[in-house]
Write a protein that holds these residues in place. Structure first.
Motif, PDB file in Angstrom:
ATOM      1  N   ASN A 248       0.826  -1.205   0.000  1.00  0.00           N
ATOM      2  CA  ASN A 248       0.000   0.000   0.000  1.00  0.00           C
ATOM      3  C   ASN A 248       0.862   1.259   0.000  1.00  0.00           C
TER       4      ASN A 248
ATOM      5  N   GLN B  29       2.424   1.890  -3.443  1.00  0.00           N
ATOM      6  CA  GLN B  29       1.405   2.370  -4.380  1.00  0.00           C
ATOM      7  C   GLN B  29       1.057   3.831  -4.120  1.00  0.00           C
ATOM      8  N   ALA B  30       1.219   4.268  -2.870  1.00  0.00           N
ATOM      9  CA  ALA B  30       0.912   5.659  -2.518  1.00  0.00           C
ATOM     10  C   ALA B  30       2.059   6.607  -2.852  1.00  0.00           C
TER      11      ALA B  30
ATOM     12  N   ASP C 159       4.894   6.174   5.647  1.00  0.00           N
ATOM     13  CA  ASP C 159       5.288   6.535   4.286  1.00  0.00           C
ATOM     14  C   ASP C 159       5.048   8.026   4.046  1.00  0.00           C
TER      15      ASP C 159
ATOM     16  N   GLY D   3       3.772   9.227   1.297  1.00  0.00           N
ATOM     17  CA  GLY D   3       2.955   9.197   0.096  1.00  0.00           C
ATOM     18  C   GLY D   3       1.802  10.172   0.067  1.00  0.00           C
ATOM     19  N   GLU D   4       0.816   9.830  -0.753  1.00  0.00           N
ATOM     20  CA  GLU D   4      -0.303  10.731  -1.030  1.00  0.00           C
ATOM     21  C   GLU D   4      -1.228  10.919   0.161  1.00  0.00           C
TER      22      GLU D   4
ATOM     23  N   MET E 290      -4.434   9.644   2.857  1.00  0.00           N
ATOM     24  CA  MET E 290      -5.845   9.291   2.667  1.00  0.00           C
ATOM     25  C   MET E 290      -6.740  10.266   3.398  1.00  0.00           C
TER      26      MET E 290
ATOM     27  N   THR F 169     -11.794   7.526   3.933  1.00  0.00           N
ATOM     28  CA  THR F 169     -11.061   6.304   3.600  1.00  0.00           C
ATOM     29  C   THR F 169     -10.469   5.670   4.845  1.00  0.00           C
TER      30      THR F 169
ATOM     31  N   ARG G  66      -8.861   1.251  -5.006  1.00  0.00           N
ATOM     32  CA  ARG G  66      -8.150   0.919  -6.237  1.00  0.00           C
ATOM     33  C   ARG G  66      -9.008   0.037  -7.135  1.00  0.00           C
TER      34      ARG G  66
ATOM     35  N   SER H 212      -3.554   9.416   8.945  1.00  0.00           N
ATOM     36  CA  SER H 212      -3.250   9.816   7.581  1.00  0.00           C
ATOM     37  C   SER H 212      -4.069  11.033   7.198  1.00  0.00           C
TER      38      SER H 212
ATOM     39  N   THR I 197       1.124   8.562   5.468  1.00  0.00           N
ATOM     40  CA  THR I 197       0.333   7.660   6.309  1.00  0.00           C
ATOM     41  C   THR I 197       1.227   6.981   7.335  1.00  0.00           C
TER      42      THR I 197
END
Length: 241
Positions: free
Chosen positions: A147, A150-151, A175, A177-178, A180, A184, A196, A222, A228
């Motif tokens: 996960n 992928q983020a 991470d 990343g993007e 949530m 979510t 996804r 997150s 996150t």
């Protein structure tokens, strides 16, 4: 499982969950057998059509290829479902969480490097021994790392930290990343919920089921644009002291 439940109520719900998982696992196996037969016959059909080399056979081959793809998707869902069913039955042994994390990092490093993600482990050298199922703990790490990667489609950092917190063994997976949104985060542990396309929605529910089967808890922090953090708390193996 709600920690506010009475012991007898918790045991009753656990027994119901175990029975449901057993039934679900058996059902998944029953579906897999005819699905394998369908896949095998589609392969034979594709070979026969390919030998004809006519425009009509080309169109039929394309349709067969679509059916083969759907069969593969169904097998992926079944595999995730079987993992979910088995997650509540850990085979606990005395081991070091640090050792499991370090072994997993050897597996993850090539994939992370290929995506431009820097791995940053920070493991407490004085972490006590726990009672874990090494295979299931690695499954937790795989799902969380998948996960996270992928983020971070454009690269980033992935931190894995172990420490003691409130008398529990803590594992944090963080991470950059993007992130949530709140909706979510609220639903992420629900079975079959996925953001996804093509995802089974069983990855994070399986993670929570594994952690709870170890007597632990998992939480997520997150927000969009700021990454996150998953925090797992596991009990210390008192017999090892």
């Amino acid at each position: 499982m709600d920690s506010n439940l009475q012991p007898d109520e918790r045991e009753r719900l656990q027994a119901q969950t175990t029975e449901l998982a057993t039934i679900a696992g058996g059902l998944a196996h029953e579906i897999r057998n005819p699905l394998s037969t369908i896949r095998m016959n589609l392969e034979l059909l594709a070979e026969d059509l390919d030998a004809e080399a006519s425009p009509n056979s080309r169109r039929m081959i394309d349709r067969v290829a679509k059916l083969q793809k759907e069969c593969l998707n169904m097998e992926d869902v079944l595999n995730d479902f079987l993992q979910f069913a088995k997650a509540g039955e850990p085979d606990l042994v005395e081991c070091s969480l640090n050792d499991e994390v370090q072994e997993f990092l050897k597996f993850l490093t090539p994939q992370a490097e290929g995506r431009g993600v820097e791995l940053r482990p920070l493991l407490d050298a004085n972490l006590p021994i726990a009672r874990l199922d090494p295979g299931l703990i690695k499954q937790v790490l795989r799902n969380l790392a998948r996960n996270a990667l992928q983020a971070m489609p454009d690269g980033g950092t992935l931190e894995l930290l172990t420490m003691m917190r409130g008398g529990k063994i803590a594992l944090e997976v963080i991470d950059s990343g993007e992130g949530m949104d709140e909706k979510t985060v609220t639903r992420m542990f629900q079975a079959f919920f996925s953001t996804r396309s093509g995802g089974s929605g069983l990855g994070l529910p399986t993670v929570r089921r594994i952690i709870e089967a170890h007597g632990g808890t998992i939480a997520c922090d997150s927000a969009p644009g700021r990454g996150t953090r998953f925090t797992i708390l596991l009990p210390v193996n008192q017999r090892a002291h």
